[in-house]
Design a protein around this motif. Structure first.
Motif, PDB file in Angstrom:
ATOM      1  N   ARG A 261       0.849  -1.196   0.000  1.00  0.00           N
ATOM      2  CA  ARG A 261       0.000   0.000   0.000  1.00  0.00           C
ATOM      3  C   ARG A 261       0.880   1.239   0.000  1.00  0.00           C
ATOM      4  O   ARG A 261       1.715   1.411   0.891  1.00  0.00           O
ATOM      5  CB  ARG A 261      -0.926   0.010   1.218  1.00  0.00           C
ATOM      6  CG  ARG A 261      -1.868  -1.182   1.297  1.00  0.00           C
ATOM      7  CD  ARG A 261      -2.719  -1.111   2.565  1.00  0.00           C
ATOM      8  NE  ARG A 261      -3.554  -2.303   2.691  1.00  0.00           N
ATOM      9  CZ  ARG A 261      -3.171  -3.409   3.297  1.00  0.00           C
ATOM     10  NH1 ARG A 261      -1.955  -3.475   3.836  1.00  0.00           N
ATOM     11  NH2 ARG A 261      -3.970  -4.449   3.378  1.00  0.00           N
TER      12      ARG A 261
ATOM     13  N   TYR B 155      -3.018   4.935  -2.693  1.00  0.00           N
ATOM     14  CA  TYR B 155      -3.959   5.806  -1.989  1.00  0.00           C
ATOM     15  C   TYR B 155      -3.592   7.262  -2.273  1.00  0.00           C
ATOM     16  O   TYR B 155      -2.470   7.690  -1.992  1.00  0.00           O
ATOM     17  CB  TYR B 155      -3.900   5.550  -0.481  1.00  0.00           C
ATOM     18  CG  TYR B 155      -4.428   4.194  -0.071  1.00  0.00           C
ATOM     19  CD1 TYR B 155      -5.706   4.058   0.463  1.00  0.00           C
ATOM     20  CD2 TYR B 155      -3.648   3.048  -0.216  1.00  0.00           C
ATOM     21  CE1 TYR B 155      -6.202   2.808   0.834  1.00  0.00           C
ATOM     22  CE2 TYR B 155      -4.135   1.803   0.148  1.00  0.00           C
ATOM     23  CZ  TYR B 155      -5.401   1.691   0.670  1.00  0.00           C
ATOM     24  OH  TYR B 155      -5.894   0.458   1.041  1.00  0.00           O
TER      25      TYR B 155
ATOM     26  N   ASN C 167      -4.889   3.022   7.100  1.00  0.00           N
ATOM     27  CA  ASN C 167      -4.860   2.145   5.923  1.00  0.00           C
ATOM     28  C   ASN C 167      -3.642   1.227   5.896  1.00  0.00           C
ATOM     29  O   ASN C 167      -3.373   0.589   4.881  1.00  0.00           O
ATOM     30  CB  ASN C 167      -4.904   2.998   4.653  1.00  0.00           C
ATOM     31  CG  ASN C 167      -6.211   3.737   4.495  1.00  0.00           C
ATOM     32  OD1 ASN C 167      -7.232   3.155   4.149  1.00  0.00           O
ATOM     33  ND2 ASN C 167      -6.194   5.046   4.764  1.00  0.00           N
TER      34      ASN C 167
END
Length: 301
Positions: free
Chosen positions: A8, A38, A109
């Motif tokens: 991520r 993201y 996240n």
């Protein structure tokens, strides 16, 4: 040592030249590592806890308009990235302070890496200045890549890994090896020492030997050089420029004092002044206790 996984990637987006350049680097990396991307835009929002003042209400309306504009811009970027890189992209909007927003987005996240520009200019760009990147590196528990406007070339082919006498300097080696394998990059092992004592030199060479052995075992192309000097940060940047490096990987070398946490001198100088992208990795031991931060709102949810 456990290998750093990159699943991520968080890109704080301020729509500035450097911010969009950081996005290009981050999107390319997301494709390479098959990671989720993201995109975060933070709308600076300071609201008194209690007020019936009409100007405060007007302020809220203005913030709503800024947020709507940011959503449109983010959606355009999402479409572009999906077409060009074929990666998963999640847009987010936060209201509050920029640093708090980045910290919360990364934490909530489970982000493995933050990639961000280091300068802003006008309008939306003013939300990001160099100090935001510096503060993000200081508080982040995951690695942070900071990128200036000079770093037009996407991808890393020459990675410099400065090794000094700092306690945690050796920890970044496995991450550098992983990056070099993914990018097909050459590693430059740069020993930095400011002592002329023979005993110190012998101990330092043993440390450099261990780094070289790890790189050699990974089957990577590399060179090794040791530099003596007083300003090790300046030496590292001059060497990186000489070998046409496109990434410098450092430890943040957090130390504590009565006011909290701050960056070690060498890492702070490199982050602030290097025109070459810098990846900052926090030492494994210990976590920063961070105070309550501004909440977030996400109209994309």
């Amino acid at each position: 040592m456990e290998t750093q996984k990159i699943n991520r990637i968080l890109i704080p987006v301020d729509f500035s030249e450097t911010g969009l350049l950081a996005l290009e680097h981050g999107a390319f990396m997301a494709r390479l590592f098959k990671a989720d991307l993201y995109l975060l835009h933070v709308v600076e929002f300071m609201e008194p806890p209690y007020s019936l003042d009409a100007s405060v209400m007007m302020g809220r309306v203005e913030y709503d308009e800024i947020e709507k504009e940011a959503i449109v811009k983010l959606n355009e970027l999402v479409k572009k990235i999906k077409v060009q890189h074929g990666v998963s992209v999640i847009p987010m909007i936060n209201r509050g302070r920029v640093i708090s927003g980045i910290y919360e987005a990364a934490k909530n996240n489970n982000v493995d890496l933050i990639v961000m520009g280091t300068h802003g200019a006008k309008g939306f760009d003013e939300l990001f200045v160099g100090s935001n990147a510096h503060k993000t590196v200081t508080i982040s528990t995951c690695p942070v890549i900071t990128i200036q406007k000079h770093a037009k070339k996407i991808g890393f082919t020459n990675i410099v890994i400065p090794i000094d006498n700092a306690l945690h300097s050796r920890q970044k080696v496995e991450t550098v090896i992983q990056l070099a394998i993914k990018y097909g990059a050459k590693i430059h092992i740069l020993g930095l020492i400011n002592s002329n004592e023979k005993r110190d030199e012998n101990k330092f060479n043993i440390k450099i030997d261990s780094v070289e052995e790890a790189v050699k075992e990974a089957g990577l192309s590399y060179v090794r050089e040791v530099i003596k000097g007083k300003n090790l940060a300046q030496s590292a940047m001059e060497y990186s420029k000489k070998v046409e490096a496109d990434l410098i990987v450092i430890m943040t070398d957090h130390e504590s004092d009565l006011t909290g946490m701050f960056l070690g001198l060498l890492s702070k100088q490199i982050i602030n002044h290097s025109p070459i992208p810098v990846m900052s990795i926090r030492p494994i031991e210990g976590d920063i206790e961070w105070p309550d931060l501004t909440g977030t709102s996400n109209p994309f949810a």
